[in-house]
Structures are given as C-alpha cells and as structure tokens.
Design a protein around this motif. Structure first.
Motif, PDB file in Angstrom:
ATOM      1  N   UNK A  92      14.715 -24.757   6.274  1.00 48.98           N
ATOM      2  CA  UNK A  92      13.453 -24.026   5.726  1.00 48.98           C
ATOM      3  C   UNK A  92      13.503 -22.552   5.849  1.00 48.98           C
ATOM      4  N   UNK A  93      13.082 -21.669   4.827  1.00 51.44           N
ATOM      5  CA  UNK A  93      12.992 -20.262   4.773  1.00 51.44           C
ATOM      6  C   UNK A  93      11.296 -20.109   4.577  1.00 51.44           C
ATOM      7  N   UNK A  94      10.711 -19.174   5.519  1.00 52.06           N
ATOM      8  CA  UNK A  94       9.212 -19.031   5.352  1.00 52.06           C
ATOM      9  C   UNK A  94       8.941 -17.469   4.832  1.00 52.06           C
ATOM     10  N   UNK A  95       9.695 -16.799   4.394  1.00 53.67           N
ATOM     11  CA  UNK A  95       9.461 -15.536   4.478  1.00 53.67           C
ATOM     12  C   UNK A  95       9.287 -14.620   5.554  1.00 53.67           C
ATOM     13  N   UNK A  96       8.496 -13.481   5.511  1.00 57.81           N
ATOM     14  CA  UNK A  96       8.576 -12.964   6.878  1.00 57.81           C
ATOM     15  C   UNK A  96       7.183 -12.935   7.430  1.00 57.81           C
ATOM     16  N   UNK A  97       7.402 -12.881   8.709  1.00 60.89           N
ATOM     17  CA  UNK A  97       6.419 -13.153   9.772  1.00 60.89           C
ATOM     18  C   UNK A  97       6.178 -12.171  10.739  1.00 60.89           C
ATOM     19  N   UNK A  98       5.119 -11.996  11.575  1.00 65.70           N
ATOM     20  CA  UNK A  98       4.876 -11.173  12.584  1.00 65.70           C
ATOM     21  C   UNK A  98       6.116 -11.281  13.464  1.00 65.70           C
ATOM     22  N   UNK A  99       6.853 -10.432  14.099  1.00 73.99           N
ATOM     23  CA  UNK A  99       8.167 -10.690  14.970  1.00 73.99           C
ATOM     24  C   UNK A  99       7.418 -10.805  16.332  1.00 73.99           C
ATOM     25  N   UNK A 100       7.887 -11.982  16.992  1.00 70.34           N
ATOM     26  CA  UNK A 100       7.135 -11.890  18.483  1.00 70.34           C
ATOM     27  C   UNK A 100       7.898 -10.819  19.462  1.00 70.34           C
ATOM     28  N   UNK A 101       8.854 -10.770  19.249  1.00 70.07           N
ATOM     29  CA  UNK A 101       9.737  -9.873  20.308  1.00 70.07           C
ATOM     30  C   UNK A 101       9.298  -8.427  20.112  1.00 70.07           C
ATOM     31  N   UNK A 102       8.535  -8.037  19.076  1.00 70.90           N
ATOM     32  CA  UNK A 102       8.048  -6.724  19.025  1.00 70.90           C
ATOM     33  C   UNK A 102       6.549  -6.680  19.345  1.00 70.90           C
ATOM     34  N   UNK A 103       5.715  -7.746  18.591  1.00 68.40           N
ATOM     35  CA  UNK A 103       4.440  -7.684  18.782  1.00 68.40           C
ATOM     36  C   UNK A 103       3.979  -8.054  20.078  1.00 68.40           C
ATOM     37  N   UNK A 104       4.739  -9.065  20.610  1.00 73.95           N
ATOM     38  CA  UNK A 104       4.361  -9.529  22.101  1.00 73.95           C
ATOM     39  C   UNK A 104       4.600  -8.651  22.995  1.00 73.95           C
ATOM     40  N   UNK A 105       5.373  -7.629  23.051  1.00 80.68           N
ATOM     41  CA  UNK A 105       5.614  -6.693  23.982  1.00 80.68           C
ATOM     42  C   UNK A 105       4.809  -5.289  23.670  1.00 80.68           C
ATOM     43  N   UNK A 106       3.717  -5.446  22.697  1.00 81.75           N
ATOM     44  CA  UNK A 106       2.886  -4.253  22.346  1.00 81.75           C
ATOM     45  C   UNK A 106       3.326  -3.433  21.399  1.00 81.75           C
ATOM     46  N   UNK A 107       4.502  -3.813  20.887  1.00 82.07           N
ATOM     47  CA  UNK A 107       4.949  -3.198  19.739  1.00 82.07           C
ATOM     48  C   UNK A 107       4.219  -3.347  18.454  1.00 82.07           C
ATOM     49  N   UNK A 108       4.932  -2.774  17.207  1.00 83.77           N
ATOM     50  CA  UNK A 108       4.081  -2.920  16.155  1.00 83.77           C
ATOM     51  C   UNK A 108       4.723  -4.439  15.763  1.00 83.77           C
ATOM     52  N   UNK A 109       3.874  -4.959  14.584  1.00 85.50           N
ATOM     53  CA  UNK A 109       4.224  -6.334  14.180  1.00 85.50           C
ATOM     54  C   UNK A 109       5.688  -6.504  13.550  1.00 85.50           C
ATOM     55  N   UNK A 110       6.274  -5.461  12.931  1.00 88.35           N
ATOM     56  CA  UNK A 110       7.545  -5.450  12.715  1.00 88.35           C
ATOM     57  C   UNK A 110       8.169  -6.720  12.048  1.00 88.35           C
ATOM     58  N   UNK A 111       7.718  -6.995  10.861  1.00 90.55           N
ATOM     59  CA  UNK A 111       7.728  -8.545  10.300  1.00 90.55           C
ATOM     60  C   UNK A 111       9.171  -8.788  10.126  1.00 90.55           C
ATOM     61  N   UNK A 112       9.717  -9.947  10.312  1.00 92.92           N
ATOM     62  CA  UNK A 112      11.160 -10.239  10.185  1.00 92.92           C
ATOM     63  C   UNK A 112      11.141 -11.625   9.347  1.00 92.92           C
ATOM     64  N   UNK A 113      12.085 -11.925   8.797  1.00 90.84           N
ATOM     65  CA  UNK A 113      12.589 -13.336   8.128  1.00 90.84           C
ATOM     66  C   UNK A 113      12.143 -14.362   9.091  1.00 90.84           C
ATOM     67  N   UNK A 114      11.561 -15.629   8.740  1.00 89.90           N
ATOM     68  CA  UNK A 114      11.625 -16.634   9.489  1.00 89.90           C
ATOM     69  C   UNK A 114      11.975 -17.899   8.946  1.00 89.90           C
ATOM     70  N   UNK A 115      12.662 -18.755   9.757  1.00 88.14           N
ATOM     71  CA  UNK A 115      13.585 -20.016   9.254  1.00 88.14           C
ATOM     72  C   UNK A 115      13.288 -20.946  10.253  1.00 88.14           C
ATOM     73  N   UNK A 116      13.454 -22.302   9.496  1.00 89.93           N
ATOM     74  CA  UNK A 116      13.237 -23.415  10.501  1.00 89.93           C
ATOM     75  C   UNK A 116      14.729 -23.874  10.560  1.00 89.93           C
ATOM     76  N   UNK A 117      15.164 -24.354  11.784  1.00 95.23           N
ATOM     77  CA  UNK A 117      16.657 -24.598  12.094  1.00 95.23           C
ATOM     78  C   UNK A 117      16.665 -26.192  12.569  1.00 95.23           C
TER      79      UNK A 117
END
Length: 227
Positions: free
Chosen positions: A170-195
């Motif tokens: 599955x390919x879901x478009x872009x979503x908030x990137x946890x590795x940025x937002x979770x560390x108090x960075x910007x949302x920095x959207x990245x493409x999200x997939x189901x593997x």
C-alpha cells in the motif's frame, strides 16, 4: 531510540494476559488522564509523535512498573513543565491537598470550543496526511529492505523490522514524519507505505509460524530497494 518500550519481537515477557469484559477505565482518574491528551494536544504541549517520545524517555523501571494511563500523565507533567505551563512544585502541593482532602471540590472551567474539539478528536482522530512536492520513490509491488541502523531519538522503525525485506502492499501519500516531529522538529512529511513481511523473514525458519505475515507502516527514508 532503543529501549524497554520497543517490545515487538522481544523474548521472555510472558504470555499476554487478557481480561474478559475488561472495563475501558479501571479507575476514575484514568478518565481524566484520557481527557488530558486532547486538551494538551490542542494547547500545543505535543503532537502525537512527541507524545510517544516523551513516554520513551521515562526511566525504564518507572515505565515497566506503571500502567498505560500513568504513562500519559507523565507526558502531561513533563511536557507541561518544559513549556512553562505547569509548575511541578505547585502540582506536588495540589496533589497533596487533594490526597488529604479527597472530598474537596475540583476546579471547574466551561469551554464549549474545547469540549467540541475533544469530542471530535476522540471520535475521529487527527489526520496525519500532509501535502508534499516530493515524488514517491517506491510503488506497490516493490521489494524493499528496512534500514538496519539504530537511530537516535524517536522513530517508528521498530527493531524487529530493521534489516528485514518485504513487499510494499500500500502507498498512502505523504504523512508527518515521526523521526522529525517526534524529536521536536518540523512535520517534514514523507511518503508512507505498508510493507508485508513473512514471519520467516522476521523470526527465522526455525521459530516462525508457517504462512503468517506481518504488515507494518513505514516511511520512505527507512527504505531501500531490495537487491
């Protein structure tokens, strides 16, 4: 970030104990803890990923010996203090007051807009999809391998999938990137997939249950095309 909270694939934790007809809340205070999440989310204490990371930063023994909603209370206290909204000394004094005076009335505040927000978030959640100009590098059907390094700070790349290979379903478009937002960075959207991973790929042929599969949502920076 590796820690005791990343339990997927961990040995020696014992059988999961289930309770028939388990209540949603086991104590009255848990209801208040549940409501605090949406209130503090709206007040800017944290996003979902920073909320998770604050739980990860608990002392390991405290994390393992406290229950689900105690983790939530920890986040409200720690993030509220960091934002300068909660004075921990005052909180300690108020806690002692209500322990000594359990029948004392609690403060009340009428806020219809906040109530409407909480009601909407509890029922529907808060969408994490975001627009992006980035072109997706992968597509459904691609075989991909998850990066094997151990990242610092918050990540949604669980240890048991690192270095493993699976197929994008599955390919879901872009979503908030946890590795940025979770560390108090910007949302920095990245493409999200189901593997999809086979159990044998994750656990090895000697221990995997036959014909089992695991589906895991992963962000594009975690992935490389499998050779």
């Amino acid at each position: 970030m590796n820690g005791v909270f990343d339990l997927g694939g961990t040995d020696g934790m014992g059988k999961v104990q289930t309770v028939e007809n388990e209540p949603v809340f086991r104590a009255e205070w848990e209801k208040a803890a549940f409501a605090m999440f949406s209130n503090c989310f709206r007040a800017g204490f944290f996003g979902v990923d920073a909320f998770r990371h604050s739980i990860e930063q608990m002392e390991p023994a405290d994390y393992l010996l406290s229950n689900y909603y105690e983790h939530w209370v920890h986040v409200v206290e720690s993030r509220g203090s960091a934002k300068g909204v909660i004075d921990l000394a005052e909180l300690e004094q108020r806690t002692k007051f209500y322990l000594d005076n359990p029948d004392a009335p609690l403060p009340r505040r009428e806020d219809p807009e906040l109530l409407a927000f909480v009601d909407a978030v509890v029922k529907s959640g808060a969408p994490a999809n975001r627009p992006t100009d980035k072109i997706a590098r992968f597509k459904v059907g691609d075989r991909v391998t998850i990066s094997a390094d151990s990242p610092r700070g918050h990540t949604r790349r669980a240890r048991y999938i690192r270095g493993r290979t699976g197929e994008i379903t599955g390919a879901h478009g872009a979503a908030i990137y946890p590795d940025s937002a979770g560390n108090d960075g910007p949302e920095a959207p990245e493409h999200l997939y189901t593997v999809r991973f086979t159990a044998e790929e994750l656990w090895g042929p000697e221990t995997a249950e036959p014909n089992n599969t695991v589906y895991f949502d992963v962000w594009e920076p975690y992935l490389t095309l499998a050779s």
